[in-house]
Write a protein that holds these residues in place. Structure first.
Motif, short mmCIF file in Angstrom:
data_model
loop_
_atom_site.label_atom_id
_atom_site.label_comp_id
_atom_site.label_asym_id
_atom_site.label_seq_id
_atom_site.Cartn_x
_atom_site.Cartn_y
_atom_site.Cartn_z
N GLN A 60 43.47 29.45 113.92
CA GLN A 60 42.06 29.30 113.56
C GLN A 60 41.97 28.84 112.12
O GLN A 60 42.74 29.27 111.27
CB GLN A 60 41.34 30.64 113.72
CG GLN A 60 39.86 30.59 113.41
CD GLN A 60 39.21 31.96 113.52
OE1 GLN A 60 39.71 32.94 112.97
NE2 GLN A 60 38.12 32.04 114.26
N LEU A 62 39.39 28.79 108.92
CA LEU A 62 38.17 29.39 108.38
C LEU A 62 37.83 28.71 107.07
O LEU A 62 38.66 28.68 106.15
CB LEU A 62 38.36 30.89 108.15
CG LEU A 62 38.67 31.74 109.38
CD1 LEU A 62 38.95 33.18 108.96
CD2 LEU A 62 37.52 31.68 110.37
N HIS A 97 38.81 39.57 109.91
CA HIS A 97 38.18 39.08 108.69
C HIS A 97 36.73 39.52 108.67
O HIS A 97 36.13 39.78 109.72
CB HIS A 97 38.28 37.55 108.55
CG HIS A 97 38.24 36.78 109.82
ND1 HIS A 97 37.07 36.34 110.40
CD2 HIS A 97 39.23 36.40 110.67
CE1 HIS A 97 37.34 35.70 111.52
NE2 HIS A 97 38.64 35.73 111.72
N HIS A 107 31.46 32.09 106.91
CA HIS A 107 32.52 31.09 107.09
C HIS A 107 32.23 30.25 108.31
O HIS A 107 31.47 30.65 109.20
CB HIS A 107 33.92 31.73 107.18
CG HIS A 107 34.16 32.62 108.34
ND1 HIS A 107 33.94 32.27 109.66
CD2 HIS A 107 34.66 33.89 108.40
CE1 HIS A 107 34.29 33.25 110.46
NE2 HIS A 107 34.71 34.27 109.72
N ALA A 109 34.16 28.80 111.41
CA ALA A 109 35.40 29.06 112.15
C ALA A 109 35.64 27.92 113.13
O ALA A 109 34.75 27.57 113.90
CB ALA A 109 35.29 30.38 112.91
#
Length: 137
Positions: A60, A62, A97, A107, A109
């Motif tokens: 992932q 971010l 997170h 964020h 993602a």
């Protein structure tokens, strides 16, 4: 070209089986067009909110756009990040997170699905893990 206007995405409250505290999700790209398997969302964590432990089969990305947060990969120390930072969460590794106790955090993602699945959710992050000391540089 598909343009998602800033006013367009509807925010939903993050499900309790994904988050502790209040998080808001705006799906930027919820349904990938074949052959793409990329999805994206803007997630805003209120102070004290964090994701449950989870992992992504292909990792992932971010992109932190606002605030201050904490993150941790299972078996590693907790670290702090802030607006402007970019994180690459490793593939197939449990992590979490979220915002710090006193700051919200937003964020974007971005993750890719493997065999139709882009995330696997686990248990909530304990207060002990969430409040653990931050790794110093």
């Amino acid at each position: 070209m598909i343009i998602v206007k800033k006013e367009s995405p509807a925010s939903i409250k993050g499900p309790d089986n994904w988050f502790t505290g209040t998080a808001w999700i705006e799906f930027i790209k919820a349904e990938p067009e074949t052959p793409s398997q990329v999805t994206a969302a803007r997630v805003t964590f209120e102070p004290g909110a964090r994701s449950n432990w989870h992992k992504h089969p292909l990792g992932q990305l971010l992109i932190v756009t606002d605030g201050v947060g904490w993150t941790q990969v299972e078996g590693e120390p907790k670290v702090e990040f802030k607006a402007g930072d970019v994180m690459a969460c490793p593939k197939d590794k449990k992590h979490w997170h979220g915002a710090t106790q006193h700051s919200s955090m937003t964020h974007i993602a971005v993750q890719e699905a493997l065999d139709g699945k882009n995330v696997e959710w686990y248990e909530p992050v304990s207060d002990a893990d969430y409040l653990a000391p931050i790794k110093s540089d």
